[in-house]
Design a protein around this motif. Sequence first.
Motif, PDB file in Angstrom:
ATOM      1  N   ASP A   8       0.854  -1.182   0.000  1.00 30.27           N
ATOM      2  CA  ASP A   8       0.000   0.000   0.000  1.00 30.27           C
ATOM      3  C   ASP A   8       0.892   1.235   0.000  1.00 30.27           C
ATOM      4  OD1 ASP A   8      -2.071  -1.818   0.330  1.00 30.27           O
ATOM      5  OD2 ASP A   8      -2.362  -1.372   2.462  1.00 30.27           O
ATOM      6  N   ARG A  10       0.806   4.987   1.606  1.00 35.12           N
ATOM      7  CA  ARG A  10       0.113   5.871   2.549  1.00 35.12           C
ATOM      8  C   ARG A  10       0.881   7.173   2.672  1.00 35.12           C
ATOM      9  NH1 ARG A  10      -3.798   3.188   5.034  1.00 35.12           N
ATOM     10  NH2 ARG A  10      -3.596   0.938   5.071  1.00 35.12           N
ATOM     11  N   GLU A  75     -17.133   3.622   1.574  1.00 37.15           N
ATOM     12  CA  GLU A  75     -17.410   4.042   2.958  1.00 37.15           C
ATOM     13  C   GLU A  75     -17.606   5.547   2.949  1.00 37.15           C
ATOM     14  OE1 GLU A  75     -14.725   2.494   6.055  1.00 37.15           O
ATOM     15  OE2 GLU A  75     -13.854   1.234   4.487  1.00 37.15           O
ATOM     16  N   ARG A  81     -13.986   9.301   7.699  1.00 37.60           N
ATOM     17  CA  ARG A  81     -13.398   8.444   6.664  1.00 37.60           C
ATOM     18  C   ARG A  81     -14.252   8.422   5.402  1.00 37.60           C
ATOM     19  NH1 ARG A  81      -9.947   3.844   6.538  1.00 37.60           N
ATOM     20  NH2 ARG A  81     -10.689   2.132   5.264  1.00 37.60           N
ATOM     21  N   ALA A  83     -13.877   6.067   1.682  1.00 39.00           N
ATOM     22  CA  ALA A  83     -13.115   5.080   0.922  1.00 39.00           C
ATOM     23  C   ALA A  83     -13.841   4.845  -0.392  1.00 39.00           C
ATOM     24  CB  ALA A  83     -12.972   3.772   1.699  1.00 39.00           C
ATOM     25  N   GLU A 103      -8.220   0.546  -4.490  1.00 42.60           N
ATOM     26  CA  GLU A 103      -9.040   1.361  -3.589  1.00 42.60           C
ATOM     27  C   GLU A 103      -8.224   2.500  -3.003  1.00 42.60           C
ATOM     28  OE1 GLU A 103     -10.932  -1.231  -0.727  1.00 42.60           O
ATOM     29  OE2 GLU A 103     -11.694  -2.531  -2.328  1.00 42.60           O
ATOM     30  N   GLU A 105      -8.341   5.014   0.433  1.00 42.45           N
ATOM     31  CA  GLU A 105      -8.919   5.234   1.768  1.00 42.45           C
ATOM     32  C   GLU A 105      -8.407   6.571   2.280  1.00 42.45           C
ATOM     33  OE1 GLU A 105      -8.628   0.493   2.967  1.00 42.45           O
ATOM     34  OE2 GLU A 105      -7.217   1.920   3.835  1.00 42.45           O
ATOM     35  N   ASP A 107      -8.542   8.971   5.690  1.00 47.62           N
ATOM     36  CA  ASP A 107      -8.921   9.072   7.099  1.00 47.62           C
ATOM     37  C   ASP A 107      -8.631  10.469   7.622  1.00 47.62           C
ATOM     38  OD1 ASP A 107      -9.798   6.328   7.860  1.00 47.62           O
ATOM     39  OD2 ASP A 107      -7.813   5.844   7.071  1.00 47.62           O
TER      40      ASP A 107
END
Length: 155
Positions: A8, A10, A75, A81, A83, A103, A105, A107
Amino acid sequence: MSEQTIPDVRKSVTVAATPAEAFKVFTERPEDWWPPTHVLVKKERAGLAFEPEVGGRYYEWDVEGTEISWGTVLEWEPGRRVAMTWRIDGRWQSIPDDERASEIEVDFEAVDERHTKVTLAHVKLHKHGEGAEGIFKALDGPSPGETLERLARLF
């Protein structure tokens, strides 16, 4: 790197806003932070929007009204959040559904009363198939990355 071992990506940035304010800017004003080079429509882009619910789209449209969906909202938790799927292939071209989509995401975490850490993660990059490693390498540059830098400038 094999398809299943692509990690991933981030990245995060701290903005001068509450989580609710940061979420609102992220989801209601994408045209203000979205990198101008990230375009799927063929004609001049006229707008970007999120449909604010699970199952909604985030999409762009051009000056002639042609729409292209960047993905589906998975989401939707205001102030916390969002997503969604990311509908591109290994060559950075639009794909029509979520079958091969990775995907994203995002936050929103309070740091204190007036600051929020916004973390954006690209996950399941192996789903892009051939070219996924190139996408990983492009995304895994210096933090916070262009998208979050542009977002941070809005506060």
